[in-house]
Design a protein around this motif. Structure first.
Motif, PDB file in Angstrom:
ATOM      1  N   VAL A 104       0.845  -1.258   0.142  1.00  0.00           N
ATOM      2  CA  VAL A 104       0.103   0.007  -0.061  1.00  0.00           C
ATOM      3  C   VAL A 104       1.008   1.291  -0.016  1.00  0.00           C
ATOM      4  O   VAL A 104       1.704   1.305   0.869  1.00  0.00           O
ATOM      5  N   VAL A 105       0.757   1.921  -1.046  1.00  0.00           N
ATOM      6  CA  VAL A 105       1.778   3.140  -1.286  1.00  0.00           C
ATOM      7  C   VAL A 105       0.919   4.591  -1.256  1.00  0.00           C
ATOM      8  O   VAL A 105      -0.212   4.330  -2.084  1.00  0.00           O
ATOM      9  N   GLY A 106       1.626   5.530  -0.763  1.00  0.00           N
ATOM     10  CA  GLY A 106       0.943   6.858  -0.880  1.00  0.00           C
ATOM     11  C   GLY A 106       2.089   7.786  -1.589  1.00  0.00           C
ATOM     12  O   GLY A 106       3.025   7.760  -1.221  1.00  0.00           O
ATOM     13  N   LEU A 107       1.650   8.436  -2.608  1.00  0.00           N
ATOM     14  CA  LEU A 107       2.309   9.447  -3.314  1.00  0.00           C
ATOM     15  C   LEU A 107       1.664  10.718  -3.196  1.00  0.00           C
ATOM     16  O   LEU A 107       0.493  10.757  -3.362  1.00  0.00           O
ATOM     17  N   ILE A 108       2.429  11.633  -2.981  1.00  0.00           N
ATOM     18  CA  ILE A 108       1.906  12.972  -3.024  1.00  0.00           C
ATOM     19  C   ILE A 108       2.727  14.035  -3.849  1.00  0.00           C
ATOM     20  O   ILE A 108       4.107  13.742  -4.422  1.00  0.00           O
ATOM     21  N   ALA A 109       1.893  14.697  -4.789  1.00  0.00           N
ATOM     22  CA  ALA A 109       2.576  15.543  -6.060  1.00  0.00           C
ATOM     23  C   ALA A 109       3.720  16.329  -5.116  1.00  0.00           C
ATOM     24  O   ALA A 109       3.530  17.117  -4.203  1.00  0.00           O
ATOM     25  N   GLY A 110       4.962  16.348  -5.872  1.00  0.00           N
ATOM     26  CA  GLY A 110       6.128  17.195  -5.246  1.00  0.00           C
ATOM     27  C   GLY A 110       6.948  16.251  -4.403  1.00  0.00           C
ATOM     28  O   GLY A 110       8.058  16.704  -3.989  1.00  0.00           O
ATOM     29  N   ASP A 124      -0.216  20.547 -10.546  1.00  0.00           N
ATOM     30  CA  ASP A 124      -0.717  21.030 -11.785  1.00  0.00           C
ATOM     31  C   ASP A 124      -0.277  20.060 -12.894  1.00  0.00           C
ATOM     32  O   ASP A 124      -0.471  20.510 -14.190  1.00  0.00           O
ATOM     33  N   SER A 125       0.175  19.268 -12.674  1.00  0.00           N
ATOM     34  CA  SER A 125       1.278  18.371 -13.792  1.00  0.00           C
ATOM     35  C   SER A 125       0.675  16.853 -13.827  1.00  0.00           C
ATOM     36  O   SER A 125       0.795  16.176 -12.865  1.00  0.00           O
ATOM     37  N   TYR A 155      -2.901  16.266 -11.024  1.00  0.00           N
ATOM     38  CA  TYR A 155      -2.018  15.504 -10.688  1.00  0.00           C
ATOM     39  C   TYR A 155      -2.907  14.290 -10.444  1.00  0.00           C
ATOM     40  O   TYR A 155      -2.477  13.014 -10.685  1.00  0.00           O
ATOM     41  N   ALA A 156      -4.071  14.213  -9.663  1.00  0.00           N
ATOM     42  CA  ALA A 156      -4.773  12.926  -9.378  1.00  0.00           C
ATOM     43  C   ALA A 156      -5.386  12.403 -10.723  1.00  0.00           C
ATOM     44  O   ALA A 156      -5.495  11.248 -11.101  1.00  0.00           O
ATOM     45  N   ILE A 157      -5.770  13.463 -11.710  1.00  0.00           N
ATOM     46  CA  ILE A 157      -6.550  12.927 -12.878  1.00  0.00           C
ATOM     47  C   ILE A 157      -5.421  12.359 -13.823  1.00  0.00           C
ATOM     48  O   ILE A 157      -5.948  11.140 -14.507  1.00  0.00           O
ATOM     49  N   GLY A 158      -4.351  12.837 -13.863  1.00  0.00           N
ATOM     50  CA  GLY A 158      -3.383  12.225 -14.663  1.00  0.00           C
ATOM     51  C   GLY A 158      -2.932  10.919 -14.087  1.00  0.00           C
ATOM     52  O   GLY A 158      -2.606  10.015 -14.958  1.00  0.00           O
ATOM     53  N   ALA A 159      -2.890  10.715 -12.812  1.00  0.00           N
ATOM     54  CA  ALA A 159      -2.336   9.372 -12.292  1.00  0.00           C
ATOM     55  C   ALA A 159      -3.494   8.282 -12.733  1.00  0.00           C
ATOM     56  O   ALA A 159      -3.174   7.420 -13.056  1.00  0.00           O
TER      57      ALA A 159
END
Length: 309
Positions: A104-110, A124-125, A155-159
């Motif tokens: 279970v992995v959590g990724l945060i933008a940046g 925004d990316s 970022y969430a949509i791109g993921a």
């Protein structure tokens, strides 16, 4: 730049999570106790908003558990508060369910530094999300959960878009209806708790709603994967004195065995709670218990039933 700013401002004006509440325009003039009562009343509305999405949440969890049973991972991605909540939920799975930190992995933008300090432009990316998932070695057995209160965070949509294009299961968790994030995902979950007490402060009701849903996703998925026995955390990792005491209590609650037998079983099972319970209830030794749990893919009930087969 002004056109982009105007477009963004127009988008925000349409979002429930950004709505201004004129009746609270003088909240700063109220006594502290009244503000606290207002916040408490606001928070009390969140569970009802979550309840309206229970069918969608349950469907997403069943699909997630199916993938994870095949060896897939649960991966959360978000920016700001949403990203921090995903990292929090992921980081609590190893001590609670004895999962490998990579499951279970959590990724945060940046990146990790964004947990404590905003990273300008990271949210925004869409490309950054794709890069982060590629670095993880995304597979079709993985589940990717994009988290965004607004439902429009690139970022969430791109993921979600990147994951879906590569055959992974996708879940979009938003706090606005008709969101781009939910539309992009195979499983859209839109919990709409309404405008915030402080205009646009989505760490409040939206953050609480996201935390409740993430609790459900991880906890119920782990239940489906056999990480519990009834409501006991039989895969808990005894990494400190409190958890060691909890381990003994869990074995006692599951078996009703005396302390001496519990200590003996835990010692033989190298501290593994699930193995110790099986040893006591099935009256078998540690190697046999380990073999039965392997055969049952870690499901204690199935391993217990195997004793009569």
């Amino acid at each position: 730049m002004s056109a982009t700013y105007s477009e963004l401002r127009a988008q925000l004006a349409t979002l429930t999570t950004e709505a201004f509440r004129p009746e609270l325009a003088e909240i700063d003039q109220l006594p502290t106790a009244e503000i606290a009562a207002l916040m408490n009343g606001e928070d009390a509305t969140v569970p009802a908003a979550v309840a309206r999405q229970l069918p969608a949440i349950a469907a997403a969890i069943d699909a997630t558990a199916e993938r994870m049973a095949r060896g897939g991972r649960l991966i959360y991605l978000g920016a700001g508060t949403a990203g921090r909540l995903g990292v929090l939920d992921a980081s609590e799975c190893p001590p609670t369910f004895n999962t490998d930190p990579t499951q279970v992995v959590g990724l945060i933008a940046g990146g990790p530094s964004a947990m404590v300090k905003a990273v300008e432009g990271a949210e925004d990316s869409k490309e950054l999300a794709a890069e982060d998932l590629t670095a993880l070695g995304l597979t079709a057995d993985d589940t990717v959960v994009g988290i965004s209160a607004s439902g429009r965070t690139p970022y969430a949509i791109g993921a979600v878009e990147h994951a879906r294009a590569h055959g992974a299961l996708t879940i979009g968790l938003s706090c606005n209806a008709d969101s781009a994030l939910a539309a992009a995902a195979e499983h859209g979950i839109e919990v709409v708790p309404g405008p915030e007490l402080l205009t646009g402060s989505t760490r409040l009701k939206a953050g609480t709603a996201q935390k409740l849903v993430l609790n459900m996703i991880s906890t119920i998925t782990m239940i489906r994967l056999g990480k519990t026995y009834g409501n006991l955390m039989v895969d808990v990792r005894a990494s400190n004195e409190k958890l060691q005491a909890r381990s003994r209590r869990i074995v006692a609650l599951a078996t009703g065995a005396p302390d001496e037998q519990i200590e003996t079983a835990l010692a033989a099972a190298d501290g593994e709670v699930k193995n110790a319970i099986l040893m006591i209830l099935a009256d078998i030794d540690a190697p046999t218990a380990a073999e039965r749990l392997t055969d049952s893919q870690g499901h204690l009930r199935a391993a217990l039933h195997a004793k009569t087969d």
